[in-house]
Design a protein around this motif. Structure first.
Motif, short mmCIF file in Angstrom:
data_model
loop_
_atom_site.label_atom_id
_atom_site.label_comp_id
_atom_site.label_asym_id
_atom_site.label_seq_id
_atom_site.Cartn_x
_atom_site.Cartn_y
_atom_site.Cartn_z
N MET A 127 0.86 -1.18 0.00
CA MET A 127 0.00 0.00 0.00
C MET A 127 0.89 1.23 0.00
SD MET A 127 -2.77 -1.19 2.89
CE MET A 127 -3.71 0.34 2.76
N ASP A 128 0.61 2.16 -0.88
CA ASP A 128 1.42 3.37 -0.97
C ASP A 128 1.32 4.17 0.33
OD1 ASP A 128 2.93 5.50 -1.85
OD2 ASP A 128 1.33 6.38 -3.07
N ALA A 129 2.45 4.34 1.01
CA ALA A 129 2.49 5.09 2.27
C ALA A 129 3.16 6.45 2.09
CB ALA A 129 3.23 4.28 3.33
N ARG A 130 3.37 6.85 0.83
CA ARG A 130 4.00 8.14 0.50
C ARG A 130 5.48 8.12 0.90
NH1 ARG A 130 -0.01 9.75 -2.86
NH2 ARG A 130 -2.03 9.74 -1.80
N ARG A 131 6.19 9.15 0.47
CA ARG A 131 7.61 9.32 0.78
C ARG A 131 8.43 8.07 0.41
NH1 ARG A 131 8.30 10.96 6.76
NH2 ARG A 131 6.87 9.23 7.06
N LYS A 132 8.06 7.44 -0.73
CA LYS A 132 8.76 6.26 -1.26
C LYS A 132 8.70 5.07 -0.31
CE LYS A 132 11.92 8.95 -4.15
NZ LYS A 132 13.33 9.21 -4.52
N GLN A 133 7.68 5.06 0.56
CA GLN A 133 7.49 3.95 1.48
C GLN A 133 6.20 3.21 1.17
OE1 GLN A 133 7.73 5.30 5.57
NE2 GLN A 133 9.95 5.04 5.57
N VAL A 134 6.12 1.99 1.69
CA VAL A 134 4.90 1.20 1.56
C VAL A 134 4.54 0.60 2.91
CG1 VAL A 134 5.15 0.58 -0.88
CG2 VAL A 134 6.27 -0.83 0.86
N TYR A 135 3.25 0.37 3.10
CA TYR A 135 2.80 -0.53 4.15
C TYR A 135 2.79 -1.92 3.51
CZ TYR A 135 0.98 3.69 6.42
OH TYR A 135 0.85 4.93 7.00
N THR A 136 3.43 -2.85 4.15
CA THR A 136 3.58 -4.15 3.52
C THR A 136 3.74 -5.26 4.55
OG1 THR A 136 4.82 -5.36 1.80
CG2 THR A 136 6.11 -4.02 3.35
N GLY A 137 3.61 -6.46 4.08
CA GLY A 137 3.90 -7.67 4.84
C GLY A 137 4.16 -8.75 3.80
N VAL A 138 4.71 -9.87 4.22
CA VAL A 138 4.97 -10.97 3.29
C VAL A 138 4.31 -12.22 3.86
CG1 VAL A 138 6.72 -12.32 2.09
CG2 VAL A 138 7.16 -9.90 2.62
N TYR A 139 3.56 -12.91 2.99
CA TYR A 139 2.74 -14.03 3.44
C TYR A 139 2.86 -15.21 2.48
CZ TYR A 139 0.78 -10.10 5.97
OH TYR A 139 0.64 -8.99 6.75
N ALA A 140 2.44 -16.37 2.97
CA ALA A 140 2.36 -17.56 2.14
C ALA A 140 1.21 -18.41 2.68
CB ALA A 140 3.67 -18.34 2.17
N PHE A 141 0.83 -19.41 1.91
CA PHE A 141 -0.23 -20.33 2.36
C PHE A 141 0.36 -21.72 2.51
CE2 PHE A 141 -2.66 -16.85 0.64
CZ PHE A 141 -3.72 -16.75 1.52
N GLU A 142 0.12 -22.30 3.68
CA GLU A 142 0.57 -23.66 3.96
C GLU A 142 -0.58 -24.44 4.58
OE1 GLU A 142 4.05 -23.63 6.40
OE2 GLU A 142 5.18 -22.30 5.06
N ASN A 143 -0.90 -25.57 3.99
CA ASN A 143 -2.01 -26.40 4.48
C ASN A 143 -3.30 -25.59 4.64
OD1 ASN A 143 -0.32 -28.73 4.71
ND2 ASN A 143 0.48 -27.91 6.64
N HIS A 144 -3.55 -24.73 3.66
CA HIS A 144 -4.76 -23.90 3.60
C HIS A 144 -4.79 -22.80 4.66
CE1 HIS A 144 -6.00 -27.10 0.94
NE2 HIS A 144 -6.01 -27.97 1.93
N ASN A 145 -3.67 -22.54 5.28
CA ASN A 145 -3.60 -21.49 6.31
C ASN A 145 -2.69 -20.35 5.86
OD1 ASN A 145 -5.19 -22.87 8.32
ND2 ASN A 145 -3.43 -24.22 8.65
N LEU A 146 -3.07 -19.13 6.23
CA LEU A 146 -2.25 -17.96 5.94
C LEU A 146 -1.09 -17.92 6.93
CD1 LEU A 146 -1.96 -15.26 4.32
CD2 LEU A 146 -3.25 -14.19 6.18
N ILE A 147 0.13 -17.89 6.40
CA ILE A 147 1.33 -17.88 7.22
C ILE A 147 2.04 -16.54 7.03
CG2 ILE A 147 3.54 -19.00 7.70
CD1 ILE A 147 1.08 -20.73 8.29
N THR A 148 2.45 -15.92 8.13
CA THR A 148 3.16 -14.65 8.05
C THR A 148 4.66 -14.91 7.94
OG1 THR A 148 1.48 -13.52 9.37
CG2 THR A 148 3.64 -12.47 9.22
N ILE A 149 5.25 -14.45 6.85
CA ILE A 149 6.70 -14.54 6.66
C ILE A 149 7.37 -13.29 7.22
CG2 ILE A 149 8.55 -14.86 4.97
CD1 ILE A 149 6.59 -17.23 5.15
N LYS A 150 6.75 -12.14 6.98
CA LYS A 150 7.23 -10.87 7.53
C LYS A 150 6.02 -10.09 8.03
CE LYS A 150 9.50 -6.49 6.35
NZ LYS A 150 10.35 -6.50 7.56
N ASP A 151 6.06 -9.68 9.29
CA ASP A 151 4.95 -8.92 9.87
C ASP A 151 4.76 -7.60 9.13
OD1 ASP A 151 4.14 -10.69 11.87
OD2 ASP A 151 5.72 -10.00 13.23
N GLN A 152 3.52 -7.10 9.16
CA GLN A 152 3.24 -5.84 8.47
C GLN A 152 4.07 -4.71 9.08
OE1 GLN A 152 -1.02 -5.44 8.69
NE2 GLN A 152 -0.99 -4.64 10.77
#
Length: 240
Positions: free
Chosen positions: A116-141
């Motif tokens: 998500m564009d957070a202005r000033r060349k920054q983003v709100y972000t997180g990194v996720y994956a799905f394992e066994n039908h569950n959302l897994i957080t790789i990097k917290d927002q």
């Protein structure tokens, strides 16, 4: 189980109703109107269209941030008002987790990266994956520079799918600097949707992750521009 969901965390305003495993109704708008103009009328349209008795709700899910400061406050105030009036619990669903949930059960090994564009060349972000039908957080927002995010993704050495309103802003940078296979989510999945907030909210509801309406607070991740400017003025006056 019946969950009403609201998302006004970004440019999109969205309201949805999920009952058990069925998306009963969803109203999403990405247009040049403020959420204060759109959110309650959208809720009222859904209520009328499906003859919804709000008393039958089990909980109210709301995109809890990060995102637009004004949008988050509008969504939070609406959800809290409904929760207090109806005596229903709230489910605060992190905005970026809900965005990632749009791409439910992405291929194993593939990362989902909402930006998500957070202005000033920054983003709100997180990194996720799905394992066994569950959302897994790789990097917290988090809020961080886009070039730093790309370096982290390159270090993970896994394919990645980008989505969110930061994509058109940083598409060229991604093309220039991303060294892993990447793609972009299609139009019907690349922005906030209250249907995803409701579906993930239902998962959290079953896990007992609810709160009383008066407990809910949006997660901004950083202070607003107005607060930053005020801090600068105070610091300047203090130095004087």
């Amino acid at each position: 189980m019946k969950i009403l969901a609201l998302d006004s965390s970004g440019l999109v305003a969205s309201v949805a109703l999920v009952e058990d495993d069925t998306l009963v109704a969803e109203y999403t708008m990405n247009y040049k109107k403020t959420h204060s103009q759109t959110l309650l009328p959208m809720l009222d349209e859904i209520k009328k269209a499906v003859e919804l008795d709000l008393e039958t709700l089990d909980a109210i899910a709301v995109a809890a941030g990060p995102g637009s400061f004004t949008g988050l406050r509008i969504g939070s105030a609406t959800a809290k008002g409904l929760g207090l009036a109806l005596n229903k619990p709230l489910i605060g669903v992190p905005t970026l987790e809900a965005l990632a949930y749009n791409l439910y059960d992405t291929a194993p090994g593939t990362l989902v990266c909402p930006i998500m564009d957070a202005r000033r060349k920054q983003v709100y972000t997180g990194v996720y994956a799905f394992e066994n039908h569950n959302l897994i957080t790789i990097k917290d927002q988090a809020a961080l520079p886009m070039d730093e995010l790309i370096r982290e993704l390159n270090s993970l050495e896994r394919p990645v799918i980008f989505l969110g309103d930061g994509v058109p802003v940083f598409r060229d940078m991604i093309a220039e600097r991303c060294q892993v296979p990447y793609s972009f989510a299609p139009a019907h999945l690349n922005r906030q949707r209250a249907g995803a907030v409701a579906a993930l909210g239902a998962v959290y509801y079953k896990e007992g992750r609810t709160q009383r309406p008066e407990e809910h607070q949006p997660e901004y991740l950083r202070v607003s521009q107005a607060e930053r400017e005020r801090a600068k003025r105070l610091a300047k006056n203090g130095e004087a």
